[in-house]
Design an enzyme around this catalytic site. Sequence first.
Site, PDB file in Angstrom:
ATOM      1  N   GLU A 277       0.923  -1.166   0.072  1.00  0.00           N
ATOM      2  CA  GLU A 277       0.045  -0.042  -0.147  1.00  0.00           C
ATOM      3  C   GLU A 277       0.758   1.236  -0.080  1.00  0.00           C
ATOM      4  OE1 GLU A 277      -3.543   1.712   2.860  1.00  0.00           O
ATOM      5  OE2 GLU A 277      -1.812   0.469   3.756  1.00  0.00           O
TER       6      GLU A 277
ATOM      7  N   LYS B 204      -9.499   0.527  -1.740  1.00  0.00           N
ATOM      8  CA  LYS B 204      -9.818  -0.124  -0.528  1.00  0.00           C
ATOM      9  C   LYS B 204     -11.232   0.007   0.201  1.00  0.00           C
ATOM     10  CE  LYS B 204      -7.248   0.728   4.002  1.00  0.00           C
ATOM     11  NZ  LYS B 204      -6.232   1.319   4.610  1.00  0.00           N
TER      12      LYS B 204
ATOM     13  N   CYS C  26      -4.231  -3.438   3.760  1.00  0.00           N
ATOM     14  CA  CYS C  26      -4.197  -3.044   5.069  1.00  0.00           C
ATOM     15  C   CYS C  26      -5.332  -3.349   6.208  1.00  0.00           C
ATOM     16  CB  CYS C  26      -3.706  -1.568   5.121  1.00  0.00           C
ATOM     17  SG  CYS C  26      -2.844  -1.014   6.570  1.00  0.00           S
TER      18      CYS C  26
END
Length: 259
Positions: free
Chosen positions: A41, A107, A143
């Site tokens: 990321e 995301k 994440c």
Amino acid sequence: MMRIALCQISSTADPQENLALLRAQVATAAAEGARIVQFPEATQCRFGVPLTPMAEPLDGPWATAVREIADEHDVVVVAGMFTPGEAGRVTNTTLVTGAGLHLGYAKIHLFDAFGFRESDSVTPGDKPVTFEVDGTTLGLATCYDVRFPELFRALADTAPVILLGASWGAGPGKADQWDLLVRARALDATSWVLACGQADPDADYGSAPTGIGRSAVVDPLGTVRARLGGAPGMLLSDVDVAAVEEARRTLPVLANRRL
């Protein structure tokens, strides 16, 4: 077998510096026979700086340059970047490019925790994304997504391999949580999880989640096959996709689920 390289880097605030680092890492991984070269990321630009000026569309110069690098080395590159979002925000995007692919995953779960509010500057995504390389389907997660098993179960319906990019925030207990969560999601999905994190930076960027390292390759039964420490490095892993079928016969949690 599919050879995948996990490139644990420490991004700077300069997208061009990070592009040069990506170029060098791809060349090294390709020379070692990697088919997919995975970055963390925020590869394009680290957290802890204004992100709106960094945002570019998938057909912009940064992503186009990554596609050219991937095509030059005949690999698929997976790397975190920022694309334009809503109302002056950005979208935390995982770019997948090379071998005829050029797409992004936005995301879904934003990191509004541990004193950081990603949603202040980032627009969330709303759907899982998969892609296919050489007949194998791979899923994407980013994440904070790792704390949400339902995403990994949804990806597991079609993807025996899930690529997780991260820029994990440091703090008490956070490394243990990362290690536990990555293994748990592999078990939830009975899929390979390849977790590529930002390296632990030398500088202190306050509360910004800029990485702790600990990239890992975890098999469908939750065994860590390889792991890095905090420093920059590369993991080369030969992923046995066929092992997923055997794992799912042994541990049929996807077939047995009722909710």
